[in-house]
Scaffold this motif. Structure first.
Motif, PDB file in Angstrom:
ATOM      1  N   ALA A   4       6.356   4.529  -2.059  1.00  0.00           N
ATOM      2  CA  ALA A   4       6.805   5.906  -2.278  1.00  0.00           C
ATOM      3  C   ALA A   4       6.154   6.505  -3.520  1.00  0.00           C
ATOM      4  CB  ALA A   4       8.328   5.936  -2.400  1.00  0.00           C
ATOM      5  N   GLU A   5       5.977   5.671  -4.545  1.00  0.00           N
ATOM      6  CA  GLU A   5       5.420   6.148  -5.814  1.00  0.00           C
ATOM      7  C   GLU A   5       3.906   6.340  -5.739  1.00  0.00           C
ATOM      8  OE1 GLU A   5       5.743   7.275  -9.874  1.00  0.00           O
ATOM      9  OE2 GLU A   5       7.347   6.781  -8.453  1.00  0.00           O
ATOM     10  N   LEU A   6       3.214   5.379  -5.112  1.00  0.00           N
ATOM     11  CA  LEU A   6       1.745   5.389  -5.111  1.00  0.00           C
ATOM     12  C   LEU A   6       1.141   6.038  -3.878  1.00  0.00           C
ATOM     13  CD1 LEU A   6       1.153   1.686  -6.275  1.00  0.00           C
ATOM     14  CD2 LEU A   6       1.138   3.744  -7.705  1.00  0.00           C
ATOM     15  N   GLY A   7       1.841   5.941  -2.757  1.00  0.00           N
ATOM     16  CA  GLY A   7       1.268   6.380  -1.489  1.00  0.00           C
ATOM     17  C   GLY A   7       0.654   5.196  -0.759  1.00  0.00           C
ATOM     18  N   GLU A   8       0.458   5.338   0.557  1.00  0.00           N
ATOM     19  CA  GLU A   8      -0.024   4.234   1.392  1.00  0.00           C
ATOM     20  C   GLU A   8      -1.395   3.739   0.955  1.00  0.00           C
ATOM     21  OE1 GLU A   8       0.082   5.243   5.492  1.00  0.00           O
ATOM     22  OE2 GLU A   8       2.244   5.698   5.514  1.00  0.00           O
ATOM     23  N   ALA A   9      -2.318   4.668   0.706  1.00  0.00           N
ATOM     24  CA  ALA A   9      -3.695   4.271   0.383  1.00  0.00           C
ATOM     25  C   ALA A   9      -3.754   3.490  -0.920  1.00  0.00           C
ATOM     26  CB  ALA A   9      -4.588   5.507   0.305  1.00  0.00           C
ATOM     27  N   ALA A  10      -3.057   3.970  -1.941  1.00  0.00           N
ATOM     28  CA  ALA A  10      -3.092   3.299  -3.234  1.00  0.00           C
ATOM     29  C   ALA A  10      -2.407   1.932  -3.158  1.00  0.00           C
ATOM     30  CB  ALA A  10      -2.426   4.158  -4.304  1.00  0.00           C
ATOM     31  N   LEU A  11      -1.327   1.829  -2.381  1.00  0.00           N
ATOM     32  CA  LEU A  11      -0.659   0.540  -2.222  1.00  0.00           C
ATOM     33  C   LEU A  11      -1.581  -0.447  -1.524  1.00  0.00           C
ATOM     34  CD1 LEU A  11       1.823  -1.289  -2.423  1.00  0.00           C
ATOM     35  CD2 LEU A  11       2.604  -0.327  -0.237  1.00  0.00           C
ATOM     36  N   ARG A  12      -2.292   0.032  -0.506  1.00  0.00           N
ATOM     37  CA  ARG A  12      -3.230  -0.844   0.202  1.00  0.00           C
ATOM     38  C   ARG A  12      -4.331  -1.324  -0.741  1.00  0.00           C
ATOM     39  NH1 ARG A  12      -4.038   2.283   3.978  1.00  0.00           N
ATOM     40  NH2 ARG A  12      -2.580   1.415   5.499  1.00  0.00           N
ATOM     41  N   GLN A  13      -4.820  -0.424  -1.582  1.00  0.00           N
ATOM     42  CA  GLN A  13      -5.852  -0.810  -2.549  1.00  0.00           C
ATOM     43  C   GLN A  13      -5.315  -1.844  -3.539  1.00  0.00           C
ATOM     44  OE1 GLN A  13      -7.157   2.832  -4.339  1.00  0.00           O
ATOM     45  NE2 GLN A  13      -8.374   3.473  -2.559  1.00  0.00           N
ATOM     46  N   MET A  14      -4.089  -1.647  -3.985  1.00  0.00           N
ATOM     47  CA  MET A  14      -3.491  -2.588  -4.929  1.00  0.00           C
ATOM     48  C   MET A  14      -3.341  -3.971  -4.307  1.00  0.00           C
ATOM     49  SD  MET A  14       0.245  -2.494  -6.791  1.00  0.00           S
ATOM     50  CE  MET A  14       1.029  -3.258  -5.369  1.00  0.00           C
ATOM     51  N   LEU A  15      -2.877  -4.028  -3.058  1.00  0.00           N
ATOM     52  CA  LEU A  15      -2.711  -5.307  -2.378  1.00  0.00           C
ATOM     53  C   LEU A  15      -4.061  -5.965  -2.130  1.00  0.00           C
ATOM     54  CD1 LEU A  15       0.104  -4.188   0.063  1.00  0.00           C
ATOM     55  CD2 LEU A  15       0.329  -5.932  -1.717  1.00  0.00           C
ATOM     56  N   GLY A  16      -5.074  -5.141  -1.867  1.00  0.00           N
ATOM     57  CA  GLY A  16      -6.420  -5.673  -1.710  1.00  0.00           C
ATOM     58  C   GLY A  16      -6.924  -6.300  -3.000  1.00  0.00           C
ATOM     59  N   ARG A  17      -6.653  -5.642  -4.136  1.00  0.00           N
ATOM     60  CA  ARG A  17      -7.056  -6.206  -5.432  1.00  0.00           C
ATOM     61  C   ARG A  17      -6.336  -7.530  -5.691  1.00  0.00           C
ATOM     62  NH1 ARG A  17      -6.455  -0.834  -7.094  1.00  0.00           N
ATOM     63  NH2 ARG A  17      -4.465  -1.305  -8.129  1.00  0.00           N
ATOM     64  N   MET A  18      -5.067  -7.587  -5.304  1.00  0.00           N
ATOM     65  CA  MET A  18      -4.310  -8.837  -5.479  1.00  0.00           C
ATOM     66  C   MET A  18      -4.948  -9.958  -4.662  1.00  0.00           C
ATOM     67  SD  MET A  18      -0.418  -7.317  -5.372  1.00  0.00           S
ATOM     68  CE  MET A  18       0.320  -8.948  -5.196  1.00  0.00           C
ATOM     69  N   GLY A  19      -5.361  -9.638  -3.436  1.00  0.00           N
ATOM     70  CA  GLY A  19      -6.022 -10.634  -2.596  1.00  0.00           C
ATOM     71  C   GLY A  19      -7.342 -11.087  -3.201  1.00  0.00           C
ATOM     72  N   ALA A  20      -8.105 -10.127  -3.753  1.00  0.00           N
ATOM     73  CA  ALA A  20      -9.394 -10.458  -4.374  1.00  0.00           C
ATOM     74  C   ALA A  20      -9.195 -11.304  -5.624  1.00  0.00           C
ATOM     75  CB  ALA A  20     -10.149  -9.176  -4.711  1.00  0.00           C
ATOM     76  N   ASN A  21      -8.186 -10.971  -6.421  1.00  0.00           N
ATOM     77  CA  ASN A  21      -7.917 -11.740  -7.636  1.00  0.00           C
ATOM     78  C   ASN A  21      -7.515 -13.176  -7.313  1.00  0.00           C
ATOM     79  OD1 ASN A  21      -8.513  -9.567  -9.287  1.00  0.00           O
ATOM     80  ND2 ASN A  21      -6.381  -8.876  -9.417  1.00  0.00           N
ATOM     81  N   LEU A  22      -6.675 -13.334  -6.285  1.00  0.00           N
ATOM     82  CA  LEU A  22      -6.287 -14.685  -5.887  1.00  0.00           C
ATOM     83  C   LEU A  22      -7.499 -15.458  -5.387  1.00  0.00           C
ATOM     84  CD1 LEU A  22      -4.216 -16.878  -5.371  1.00  0.00           C
ATOM     85  CD2 LEU A  22      -3.692 -15.795  -3.179  1.00  0.00           C
ATOM     86  N   ALA A  23      -8.349 -14.779  -4.623  1.00  0.00           N
ATOM     87  CA  ALA A  23      -9.558 -15.430  -4.111  1.00  0.00           C
ATOM     88  C   ALA A  23     -10.447 -15.906  -5.250  1.00  0.00           C
ATOM     89  CB  ALA A  23     -10.324 -14.474  -3.203  1.00  0.00           C
ATOM     90  N   GLN A  24     -10.553 -15.107  -6.307  1.00  0.00           N
ATOM     91  CA  GLN A  24     -11.373 -15.504  -7.449  1.00  0.00           C
ATOM     92  C   GLN A  24     -10.825 -16.774  -8.098  1.00  0.00           C
ATOM     93  OE1 GLN A  24     -14.321 -14.295  -8.420  1.00  0.00           O
ATOM     94  NE2 GLN A  24     -14.220 -12.944  -6.640  1.00  0.00           N
ATOM     95  N   SER A  25      -9.511 -16.880  -8.180  1.00  0.00           N
ATOM     96  CA  SER A  25      -8.925 -18.079  -8.792  1.00  0.00           C
ATOM     97  C   SER A  25      -9.121 -19.307  -7.919  1.00  0.00           C
ATOM     98  CB  SER A  25      -7.431 -17.846  -9.066  1.00  0.00           C
ATOM     99  OG  SER A  25      -6.688 -17.821  -7.852  1.00  0.00           O
TER     100      SER A  25
END
Length: 210
Positions: A95-116
């Motif tokens: 609700a705060e960020l919007g669908e697109a921004a939430l999707r981008q945030m979750l994508g960054r989380m996936g990328a960060n985990l992948a890096q680790s």
């Protein structure tokens, strides 16, 4: 009628939850209105499961009595509402960020985990990376496997580890897509989703398209 062992053991866990300093066998027997031997038997079972452990000796005016307390594993055995809270949190973020921004945030989380996790995949062949990914996802509970159809390889998962959340917040799938794609260094196309009533989640691995 004797109650099932699991019911008695749950009673003990709940009693110990409310007793920060632990309870003795006599105290547990009095609370539950069963014999000391019965309490001992249940405690042995709970100790084997690492749900309870011996605590300090308690002075009761007579001979000191050994008390028992919950372990961290025992506390985690009792009901929690992680999924409910995560749903509230993600809904608020959406609700705060919007669908697109939430999707981008979750994508960054996936990328960060992948890096680790990258060292586990470094230097491996493409097929070895895929097998390593299946093993990783198995440990996380996805029930994953590789399948090939008409020369196309897909990662199939028959257990969505956050199924209820994904039904409410479909953007969660972006986390999986980015995690898988980053670890395999491939473009990933999701062709099926359990949250959308499919029988499994499928991620097609498009080698060379990234």
């Amino acid at each position: 009628m004797t109650q099932p062992s699991g019911t008695r053991q749950e009673q003990i866990l709940n009693l110990l939850l409310a007793a920060a300093n632990g309870l003795s066998i006599d105290e547990l027997a009095a609370e539950m209105q069963i014999s000391r031997n019965a309490v001992k038997q249940h405690l042995v079972g709970l100790e084997k499961q690492q749900l309870v452990a011996e605590a300090a000796l308690n002075s009761t005016g007579g001979r000191p009595a050994r008390s028992y307390k919950l372990t961290e594993q025992g506390r985690n055995r009792l009901p929690k509402q992680y999924g409910w809270f995560c749903q509230l949190l993600l809904a608020e973020l959406k609700a705060e960020l919007g669908e697109a921004a939430l999707r981008q945030m979750l994508g960054r989380m996936g990328a960060n985990l992948a890096q680790s996790l990258a060292p586990q995949f470094s230097g491996k062949s493409p097929q070895a990376k895929r097998l390593a990914l299946v093993e990783l996802m198995q440990t996380l509970g996805y029930r994953a496997e590789l399948e090939t159809d008409d020369g196309q390889t897909s990662l199939k998962a028959v257990n969505c580890v956050y199924h209820d959340l994904a039904q409410q917040i479909p953007e969660l799938c972006e986390f999986d897509r980015v995690l898988i794609g980053t670890l395999l260094d491939s473009t990933i196309k999701q062709t099926a989703c359990m949250a959308q009533q499919d029988c499994a989640c499928r991620f097609r691995i498009c080698a060379g398209e990234r």
